[in-house]
Design a protein around this motif. Structure first.
Motif, short mmCIF file in Angstrom:
data_model
loop_
_atom_site.label_atom_id
_atom_site.label_comp_id
_atom_site.label_asym_id
_atom_site.label_seq_id
_atom_site.Cartn_x
_atom_site.Cartn_y
_atom_site.Cartn_z
N LEU A 90 0.72 -1.18 -0.07
CA LEU A 90 -0.14 0.03 0.04
C LEU A 90 0.86 1.23 0.17
O LEU A 90 1.81 1.24 0.73
CB LEU A 90 -1.09 0.04 1.19
N THR A 91 0.57 2.34 -0.91
CA THR A 91 1.28 3.35 -0.84
C THR A 91 0.19 4.63 -0.78
O THR A 91 -0.68 4.71 -1.05
CB THR A 91 2.15 3.66 -2.14
N ILE A 92 1.02 5.77 -0.14
CA ILE A 92 0.26 7.06 -0.11
C ILE A 92 0.71 8.15 -0.45
O ILE A 92 2.00 8.22 -0.15
CB ILE A 92 -0.25 7.20 1.65
N GLU A 93 0.28 8.74 -1.30
CA GLU A 93 0.69 9.98 -2.07
C GLU A 93 -0.04 11.08 -1.90
O GLU A 93 -1.24 11.25 -2.05
CB GLU A 93 0.85 9.63 -3.56
N GLU A 94 0.49 12.34 -1.41
CA GLU A 94 -0.12 13.85 -1.19
C GLU A 94 0.18 14.25 -2.44
O GLU A 94 1.35 14.78 -2.77
CB GLU A 94 0.66 14.17 0.21
N THR A 95 -1.04 14.58 -3.05
CA THR A 95 -0.97 15.54 -4.11
C THR A 95 -2.11 16.81 -4.14
O THR A 95 -2.60 17.05 -3.09
CB THR A 95 -1.49 14.58 -5.38
N ALA A 96 -2.03 17.64 -5.16
CA ALA A 96 -2.69 18.71 -5.16
C ALA A 96 -4.37 18.22 -5.26
O ALA A 96 -5.06 18.87 -4.77
CB ALA A 96 -2.64 19.45 -6.38
#
Length: 446
Positions: A214-220
């Motif tokens: 599982l990956t978590i990415e903070e984006t606009a």
């Protein structure tokens, strides 16, 4: 006390709350620990599990779908899972009682298994909308036959293999997010959930702990959570921290009753769950943290709360996702503050176990609190720390948080506050009234 047997309860002022306590295990983490352990291969061990009726409904459902779940004499739970993809066809309907979390997350599990399951619930749960989960799970291939309005009773047929999707949450809901991620566990490829507003992240933390990719990415766009399907979960040793939602009632009670001094041990302080502490501190509450530590990937501390005069605030709407279950308790705190507290941006309260905005407006208003009701919250004019009038009966609407919140209000009321049915408290906090008696000197803790 069973939630199926009515339990009228009356409360009047008792004086200060003093002493130490522990609150039940976190309900959100308890649900997830049983589900994820039920999908792991091998034996998981769970300490501190909340043994309220909602969590027991999850345990019964996982047993019905093949997991072996046992509780030993020391209160430790042991779960032997069936493996991702190994859920079995349940022989009877899955009875969810009052638990929306059980229902929505289990629907996610079933969605990518080739089985059919029927979900039923009590009168309160049967009024709650399931369409917000049905929509993304249908896109992944599950089929649904529901009662009018996308409500229970509901039958669903999962699809194996399912179809991975990218889904943008239209409302801030950890339950919807979790349902999609759980469906993605047994779906080939990458399933993604985009949440424009962050919600409680227990599923992400625990899935990673069990070995999911599982990956978590903070984006606009917001936070993008991606999970790779056909996972193999590994059994875990889990210690469930104390539930901050349960602690909230004592934080408010000690804040509004003069002379109170209460210490609550082992409270989970996941930053996606601490909005109530932030809001109470903004109002002037005296809440101190001690022995901060990490348990099972979750931040934990002991909290000491002492009576303090509260002042009205405008509750920041962006706190709503991190305190959505605690608004009823916050409304009680506002009723004793100096000035007019405005708490809006919480439309989600309309579709909880009850319409919590309407239920709390009616309950507080009947007991002499001046307020205004909005579609998304309340504005409450406080008593400047003086007792509220009280003297009225409250309709709990089969909602545990309404019953507990108005019990707290009764601790600082001039006249007795009565609750038509406090039995639903057993769904999340079976020992609530015994703890109240202990803190107010009525008995010793069990």
């Amino acid at each position: 006390m069973s939630a199926s047997t009515p339990f009228p309860y009356a409360i009047s002022a008792r004086g200060p709350l003093r002493g130490a306590l522990t609150v039940p295990g976190d309900k959100s983490i308890s649900h997830r620990s049983l589900m994820f352990a039920g999908l792991a291969v091998g034996e998981s061990r769970i300490e501190g599990l909340l043994e309220g009726e909602d969590v027991l409904a999850t345990a019964a459902a996982m047993r019905a779908m093949g997991a072996r779940i046992e509780r030993d004499a020391d209160g430790v739970w042991h779960v032997w899972g069936v493996g991702v993809g190994g859920l079995l066809q349940p022989e009877t309907a899955l009875e969810m009682g009052n638990s929306g979390t059980s229902t929505r997350l289990l629907m996610g599990l079933v969605a990518s298994h080739g089985i059919t399951a029927t979900f039923t619930g009590d009168a309160s749960l049967s009024k709650r909308p399931m369409g917000r989960v049905i929509e993304p799970l249908s896109a992944m291939g599950a089929e649904f036959t529901s009662s009018p309005g996308g409500r229970l009773p509901l039958t669903m047929r999962g699809l194996n293999p399912g179809v991975p999707i990218e889904y943008v949450l239209p409302v801030a809901s950890a339950q919807v997010k979790s349902a999609v991620l759980l469906a993605g566990l047994n779906t080939p490829g990458i399933t993604r959930v985009i949440e424009p507003v962050p919600t409680r992240d227990h599923s992400e933390r625990m899935l990673a702990g069990f070995g999911a990719e599982l990956t978590i990415e903070e984006t606009a766009q917001g936070r993008i959570i991606s999970i790779r399907g056909e996972a193999e979960l590994k059994p875990q040793q889990i210690t469930v921290p104390g539930d901050p939602s349960s602690a909230a009632f004592w934080l408010v009670a000690a804040s509004i009753v003069p002379g109170s001094d209460v210490t609550i041990a082992n409270v989970g302080l996941n930053p996606t769950r601490t909005g109530i502490i932030t809001a109470l501190r903004m109002m002037g509450a005296d809440i101190a943290e001690f022995d901060s530590r990490t348990v099972g990937g979750e931040p934990v501390a002991d909290l000491r709360v002492r009576h303090a005069p509260l002042s009205a605030i405008e509750v920041p709407p962006d706190l709503a996702p991190s305190m959505i279950d605690e608004y009823p308790a916050l409304f009680v705190a506002a009723a004793f503050a100096q000035g007019r507290t405005v708490a809006r941006g919480a439309e989600e309260l309309r579709v909880k176990e009850s319409d919590r905005i309407a239920a709390m407006a009616a309950a507080l208003g009947a007991n002499g609190v001046a307020l205004e009701e909005y579609e998304d919250g309340l504005a409450i004019t406080g008593s400047r720390g003086e007792p509220i009038p009280g003297g009225a009966q409250v309709a709990s609407k089969l909602d545990h948080r309404i019953a507990m919140s108005m019990t707290v209000a009764g601790l600082a009321a001039k006249a007795e506050v009565s609750i038509d049915d406090a039995a639903p408290v057993a769904t999340s906090y079976p020992g609530f009234f015994q703890t109240l008696d202990h803190l107010t000197g009525r008995n010793e803790p069990a």
